[in-house]
Design an enzyme around this catalytic site. Structure first.
Site, PDB file in Angstrom:
ATOM      1  N   VAL A 319     -26.586 -73.130 102.034  1.00 30.36           N
ATOM      2  CA  VAL A 319     -26.130 -73.517 100.688  1.00 30.36           C
ATOM      3  C   VAL A 319     -25.784 -72.264  99.886  1.00 30.36           C
ATOM      4  CG1 VAL A 319     -26.844 -74.572  98.494  1.00 30.36           C
ATOM      5  CG2 VAL A 319     -27.376 -75.698 100.655  1.00 30.36           C
ATOM      6  N   ALA A 320     -26.601 -71.213 100.045  1.00 35.56           N
ATOM      7  CA  ALA A 320     -26.360 -69.962  99.319  1.00 35.56           C
ATOM      8  C   ALA A 320     -25.072 -69.297  99.786  1.00 35.56           C
ATOM      9  CB  ALA A 320     -27.539 -69.020  99.535  1.00 35.56           C
ATOM     10  N   ILE A 322     -22.382 -70.687 101.204  1.00 34.82           N
ATOM     11  CA  ILE A 322     -21.132 -71.423 100.982  1.00 34.82           C
ATOM     12  C   ILE A 322     -20.762 -71.375  99.504  1.00 34.82           C
ATOM     13  CG2 ILE A 322     -19.982 -73.670 101.153  1.00 34.82           C
ATOM     14  CD1 ILE A 322     -22.213 -74.375 103.259  1.00 34.82           C
ATOM     15  N   ASP A 366      21.653 -71.904  96.746  1.00 32.60           N
ATOM     16  CA  ASP A 366      22.936 -72.608  96.735  1.00 32.60           C
ATOM     17  C   ASP A 366      23.804 -71.929  95.675  1.00 32.60           C
ATOM     18  OD1 ASP A 366      24.830 -74.675  97.129  1.00 32.60           O
ATOM     19  OD2 ASP A 366      24.060 -75.715  95.371  1.00 32.60           O
ATOM     20  N   ASP A 728      20.757 -78.021  94.297  1.00 32.11           N
ATOM     21  CA  ASP A 728      20.853 -79.119  93.328  1.00 32.11           C
ATOM     22  C   ASP A 728      21.428 -80.384  93.927  1.00 32.11           C
ATOM     23  OD1 ASP A 728      23.385 -78.068  93.691  1.00 32.11           O
ATOM     24  OD2 ASP A 728      24.043 -78.532  91.656  1.00 32.11           O
ATOM     25  N   ASP A 732      21.433 -80.264  99.830  1.00 33.18           N
ATOM     26  CA  ASP A 732      20.408 -79.214  99.840  1.00 33.18           C
ATOM     27  C   ASP A 732      19.026 -79.766 100.190  1.00 33.18           C
ATOM     28  OD1 ASP A 732      22.231 -77.235  98.898  1.00 33.18           O
ATOM     29  OD2 ASP A 732      22.047 -78.068  96.889  1.00 33.18           O
ATOM     30  N   GLU A 797     -27.014 -63.792  97.537  1.00 31.98           N
ATOM     31  CA  GLU A 797     -27.952 -64.907  97.721  1.00 31.98           C
ATOM     32  C   GLU A 797     -28.442 -64.972  99.163  1.00 31.98           C
ATOM     33  OE1 GLU A 797     -25.855 -68.356  96.331  1.00 31.98           O
ATOM     34  OE2 GLU A 797     -25.411 -67.410  94.415  1.00 31.98           O
ATOM     35  N   ASN A 822     -24.280 -71.486  92.165  1.00 27.77           N
ATOM     36  CA  ASN A 822     -22.949 -71.476  92.802  1.00 27.77           C
ATOM     37  C   ASN A 822     -21.938 -72.344  92.072  1.00 27.77           C
ATOM     38  OD1 ASN A 822     -23.954 -69.799  94.692  1.00 27.77           O
ATOM     39  ND2 ASN A 822     -23.909 -71.244  96.393  1.00 27.77           N
ATOM     40  N   THR A 825     -23.201 -71.950  87.101  1.00 25.41           N
ATOM     41  CA  THR A 825     -23.266 -70.622  86.499  1.00 25.41           C
ATOM     42  C   THR A 825     -22.080 -69.765  86.933  1.00 25.41           C
ATOM     43  OG1 THR A 825     -25.625 -70.901  86.865  1.00 25.41           O
ATOM     44  CG2 THR A 825     -24.930 -68.820  85.919  1.00 25.41           C
ATOM     45  N   ASP A 826     -21.706 -69.822  88.226  1.00 26.12           N
ATOM     46  CA  ASP A 826     -20.572 -69.016  88.719  1.00 26.12           C
ATOM     47  C   ASP A 826     -19.224 -69.586  88.316  1.00 26.12           C
ATOM     48  OD1 ASP A 826     -22.273 -67.331  89.878  1.00 26.12           O
ATOM     49  OD2 ASP A 826     -21.732 -67.733  91.965  1.00 26.12           O
ATOM     50  N   GLU A 957     -24.818 -61.725  88.361  1.00 26.45           N
ATOM     51  CA  GLU A 957     -23.507 -62.328  88.628  1.00 26.45           C
ATOM     52  C   GLU A 957     -22.609 -62.260  87.396  1.00 26.45           C
ATOM     53  OE1 GLU A 957     -23.714 -65.942  90.857  1.00 26.45           O
ATOM     54  OE2 GLU A 957     -24.913 -65.001  92.413  1.00 26.45           O
TER      55      GLU A 957
END
Length: 1052
Positions: A319-320, A322, A366, A728, A732, A797, A822, A825-826, A957
């Site tokens: 978890v830390a 990822i 074009d 246009d 195209d 972490e 994660n 706060t981040d 952080e």
């Protein structure tokens, strides 16, 4: 449905009728039509089946980071369930972690599905281009409004002015002397195309050359005809384009960023798996023990409870490691980028396209409607002066059909002498066009060249002063009018009222001219004519001078006019000659169809004789002008290391002239090896094609069909280029779909082009692309900043958990706290880094290579150093609280907690075997922490130490987000206030942290307690050094880069 095998354009009409077993005067019988319908099906474009919703949802989870998160959520859920069962706990808090992860993934999937379901509407837009009803001959009678979807090959169809062509058809007969079709959206030709019944004796020729064919989706602008339906539905040219769009959509690859993130996710998975396994194995002695008998292990004892505990630590580590917030922050950053681009008139339809622009290496553009305005305008006109050996040239400004856009250079109404009055009269009366205004764009009705001539008349004015003032007042009133759809052309109306038009001699390809007979105010008829200059000069015996006198045209005068014509043509101008004739013989008093001479006008073969012995008036040069801003944009692309290629359906000479004018090529540059027709280029060997496409500098491809555009884009992509394609027209769309980023014109672009594109230019301005590229580069730099920030935090972490496991101390951070850091706060600082201002030299750097790593070895080393400090500080403060009474003069034991030695802390699991160990109660905010069992001091009693660890992690952080402002520049050079949003985000993150610290219910959920002022001072002292460490690393990085640049210069 069977494909029709024969090339109708190269067969005579009789043979085509025979092939379909149909008579031109009877059409198909109802029985034949029914039989053919069974064979060929409906005349409509097939609708591709879209992806079902369940598949769209499933695809959103086909991402490495998402799969890791799903795995972590599942394991967390299982462990929370087992833990709850073991403790008899029924609280919701145990499931917070897996539920939050799942919620994030669900939100990401919803956003992804919404984007995907909005993306595939191009094929529907193609259907709108198809005609709904048409006039068809069946059983010898015309059906005036047969549904176009019921047409079958062999049907006889009548087309008139304004009709949309319902299928691909072979022209069988013309009902007027001239037939013109507007097919620019299909072929890219800037001018309406003249059609005829004559076969084109080439089995394999480009669309533009098939002059006896009319194509589905194009429009009749002049004349009427009878046609034989040749191809219907998906076999039409527009149907082939739909097939190409579908094929191109199947070839869609991930954007460079998506590839990078997938690659990054793969490496992260391997690293996380390895570290988790190592952490679990390191702690084997806590859940697996044995006795040694004669050097051999026996009596193995396994503790499932301890095994599960350390497995939970390994999950906490996952978890830390990822960055759960990364997908959400990337989406937010791209969304912010789309808003910024929208303010600059670039509307992004697909979020990842924002970043793709940043690494664009080639822009394939074009010509018609993209580099040029797709609005014909007069650039200059010439006439003779006071004698036959002098000429005068007038330059005209303005590039649109707006009569107020520009004017004639150095022009006053006193310039309007007799000769120029004659020119204005011919332009106004020998003309069937009009101009309409749709709220933001002036458009031509009728032929674009004729509309441009009417605009010229408005810029020239009228000789009558009273009328001039009246027209001026009427124009002012029109500006404030509610209905401004039809543009009032006051000067043209003045000429129309002055001289009544009584007859028209229509254009044909032999004479290359059209003329009208008008009744002058004197009561005499006059012939006014315009046409190809060479043709008009050939039939002119006299020339008009400035004073209005007509003098015989001698050879030097003719040579002078031819030389001037060549000069104008070399600039890419389409030149028209103007003349008049007063002596009309028996047509001198012609007034209507009842006149005796009317039969002479019914036979077009008489027109050449009527249009002889003309008085030549002057020459007008028209063109589809380049947009004013394109030249600067091309220069900006050159500086940014982006190659520009022009791919157009227009003819070679026009394309080359425009490319010289926009400075893609210099005026005298040899274009051999730089200018090709689509057919010629495709005929070259593939090795030579790649060599040409790899050459630096511009290229131009003319007479390019949709397939050619697609093939060129595909070759460039295979060559490793990141291709942006602008366009246009319908022609195209397949290339727009295939390119890494398709860019359509918002005002002049067809719906098909817009729906196939990734980005739409709201102002049709080529230079907007350059602004968007700069924005894309800035967004990528900012993404690197927040990825750098989030990963360095996550490495910290991981190291903290690894150290916890390696030292054998109680876990200083639990999974739900790591998840909070994660995600919440981040998140705000990472998002705020998306607002970092762009570097001033961002468009002076070459495009980054699509295979450049997201994280190079030096940046990775920096992550590891910073991460190591984050880990050491987080674990260090936990150990300090348990083992030290004070640190740097700050009293840590004032709360009354029991101090232990480091060795006791490392062997806390053996606490029950210790003698005389006791733990005194201690205060935490308004609470007092007490223990019924002294050994609970290392589980329940670690709340204060854990709070200090979490607070240090959050504070470090926040400081680390300042480091991420710039990859290499010091905070002295790039101070925090350069991005005020980051300071706001840091305040928000601290606010959220205080919220969970000081709100009792939230503090219980997260297993933390309030901190005193002294403890906060300690947190800041431990956290601040991260800024100094990164400043030193940045300094080393700058020195390394300077040394490598010096080496490159020496070797160069």
């Amino acid at each position: 449905m069977e494909e029709n095998p024969f090339p109708a354009w190269s067969w005579p009409v009789e043979q085509c009728l025979k092939e379909y077993n149909v008579k031109l005067e009877r059409g198909l019988s109802s029985y034949d039509a029914e039989k053919r319908h069974e064979k060929y099906g409906w005349n409509e474009l097939e609708k591709e089946k879209g992806k079902p919703l369940w598949l769209l949802v499933l695809e959103q989870f086909d991402d490495m980071l998402v799969k890791i998160l799903l795995g972590a959520a599942f394991i967390s859920f299982v462990l929370a369930y087992l833990d709850r069962k073991g403790n008899g706990d029924t609280g919701f808090a145990a499931y917070v972690e897996p539920l939050v992860i799942v919620l994030i993934l669900v939100l990401n999937a919803i956003v992804g599905v919404w984007q995907e379901s909005n993306a595939e509407r191009a094929l529907e837009a193609l259907k709108e281009m198809q005609c709904e009803h048409t006039k068809v001959l069946r059983d010898g009678c015309y059906v005036p409004d047969l549904p176009a979807r019921e047409l079958v090959p062999g049907d006889i169809v009548e087309l008139r002015v304004g009709d949309k062509v319902p299928a691909d058809m072979r022209i069988a007969s013309l009902k007027t002397s001239t037939l013109r079709l507007e097919q620019s959206s299909l072929t890219g030709e800037s001018m309406p195309v003249i059609k005829s019944t004559a076969p084109v004796f080439m089995d394999d020729c480009e669309l533009q050359a098939k002059e006896c064919m009319v194509f589905s989706g194009t429009t009749v602008v002049n004349g009427s005809c009878v046609c034989i339906v040749v191809n219907t539905g998906m076999l039409t040219e527009i149907g082939k384009i739909q097939t190409q769009i579908h094929e191109a959509s199947l070839e869609e690859n991930d954007t460079p960023l998506q590839k990078k993130l997938d690659e990054f996710g793969g490496r992260l998975t391997t690293a996380i798996g390895f570290v988790c396994l190592v952490v679990w194995i390191i702690n084997y002695k806590y859940f697996l023990t044995w006795d040694l008998v004669d050097g051999w292990p026996t009596n193995f004892r396994f503790s499932f409870e301890k095994c599960t505990y350390y497995f939970k630590i390994a999950v906490a580590l996952a978890v830390a490691a990822i960055p759960e917030g990364l997908p959400a922050v990337i989406t937010t950053c791209l969304a912010l980028g789309t808003r910024k681009m929208a303010q600059k008139n670039a509307i992004v339809r697909k979020l990842p396209s924002v970043e793709t622009l940043g690494c664009t290496t080639v822009i394939c553009s074009d010509k018609t409607g993209t580099l040029t305005t797709n609005q014909m305008s007069v650039t200059e006109f010439l006439s003779l002066g006071g004698k036959t050996t002098t000429s005068r040239v007038f330059n005209v400004e303005g590039t649109t059909y707006d009569p107020k856009d520009g004017g004639i250079v150095d022009w006053t109404y006193y310039n309007l002498d007799a000769n120029l009055q004659a020119l204005a009269e011919i332009c106004a009366l020998c003309n069937d066009a009009g101009i309409v205004y749709n709220g933001h764009l002036f458009r031509a009705t009728g032929l674009p060249t004729e509309a441009a001539l009417k605009v010229l008349v408005e810029k020239m004015g009228v000789p009558d002063i009273k009328a001039r003032n009246r027209i001026h007042d009427a124009q002012l009133a029109a500006d404030y009018s509610i209905d401004r759809s039809t543009v009032k052309l006051g000067c043209c109306q003045w000429w129309t009222k002055r001289s009544k038009r009584v007859a028209t001699l229509e254009f044909d390809r032999i004479r290359k001219s059209m003329s009208v007979i008008v009744r002058e105010p004197t009561g005499h008829n006059r012939l006014l004519l315009k046409g190809a200059v060479e043709s008009v000069l050939e039939r002119s015996s006299h020339v008009q001078l400035a004073d209005g006198s007509a003098v015989p045209m001698d050879e030097p005068c003719r040579q002078l006019l031819v030389a001037k014509l060549l000069e104008m043509s070399s600039k890419g101008l389409r030149c028209l000659g103007f003349a008049y004739k007063d002596d009309l013989g028996e047509l001198s008093d012609y007034y209507a169809e009842t006149h005796p001479a009317h039969k002479k006008l019914l036979d077009p073969s008489n027109y050449s004789a009527i249009e002889s012995n003309l008085v030549f008036v002057g020459v007008v040069g028209l063109r589809d002008p380049p947009r004013g801003e394109v030249h600067t944009a091309i220069e900006d692309c050159r500086e940014a290391g982006i190659k520009v290629m022009v791919i157009t359906g227009d003819n070679k000479s026009t394309a080359e002239a425009v490319c010289r004018e926009i400075k893609l090529f210099s005026d005298h540059e040899d274009l051999r090896g730089r200018s090709f027709t689509g057919k010629d280029f495709m005929a070259l060997p593939s090795s030579q094609q790649i060599e040409i496409l790899s050459k630096p500098g511009g290229l131009v491809f003319s007479r390019a069909e949709p397939k050619h555009k697609q093939d060129i884009v595909r070759m460039l992509k295979e060559n490793g280029e990141i291709v942006a394609m602008t366009g246009d027209g319908v022609n195209d769309a397949p290339a727009l779909k295939l390119a890494d980023i398709g860019i359509a014109m918002g005002i002049t672009g067809t719906e098909v082009a817009k729906e196939a594109s990734d980005m739409v230019l709201a102002d049709d301005n080529f230079s907007t692309i350059v602004s968007a590229v700069a924005e894309g580069r800035s967004i990528y730099d900012n993404m690197k900043a927040f990825i750098r920030y989030m990963i360095s935090s996550n490495v910290g972490e991981v190291i903290s958990i690894f150290l916890t496991a390696a030292l054998g101390i109680p876990e200083c951070l639990i999974p739900v706290q790591l998840l909070w850091v994660n995600l919440v706060t981040d998140g705000p600082p990472a998002t705020a880094l998306g607002f970092n201002p762009a570097d001033v030299d961002i468009m002076q750097k070459p495009p980054r290579k699509s295979n450049d790593p997201l994280i190079n070895s030096w940046v990775l080393f920096r992550y590891m150093v910073i991460g190591s400090y984050v880990g050491i500080a987080t674990v260090g403060i936990f150990i300090l609280w348990y083992t030290q009474a004070s640190f740097m003069g700050i009293d840590l034991a004032s709360d009354g907690h029991t101090l232990v030695t480091l060795s006791q802390l490392r062997t806390w699991g053996k606490c029950p075997t210790w003698t005389n160990f006791s733990a005194t109660p201690f205060s935490a905010g308004n609470r007092v922490i007490t223990f019924s069992n002294p050994c609970d001091y290392f589980s329940l009693g670690k709340v204060k130490a854990m709070t200090l660890s979490l607070s240090v992690l959050v504070t470090i952080e926040m400081f680390n987000s300042l480091n991420a402002l710039s990859e290499d520049n010091s905070l002295v050079r790039m101070p925090p206030w350069r991005n005020p949003w980051l300071l706001v985000a840091m305040s928000v993150s601290f606010g959220l942290h205080f919220l969970i610290l000081y709100v009792p219910y939230l503090a219980d959920v997260f297993g933390i307690v309030p901190l005193s002022l002294n403890e906060w001072i300690l947190v800041i002292l431990v956290s601040a050094p991260v800024v100094l460490i990164d400043e030193v690393l940045k300094f080393i990085g700058r020195r390394r880069r300077q040394r490598s640049q010096k080496k490159k210069k020496k070797t160069a």
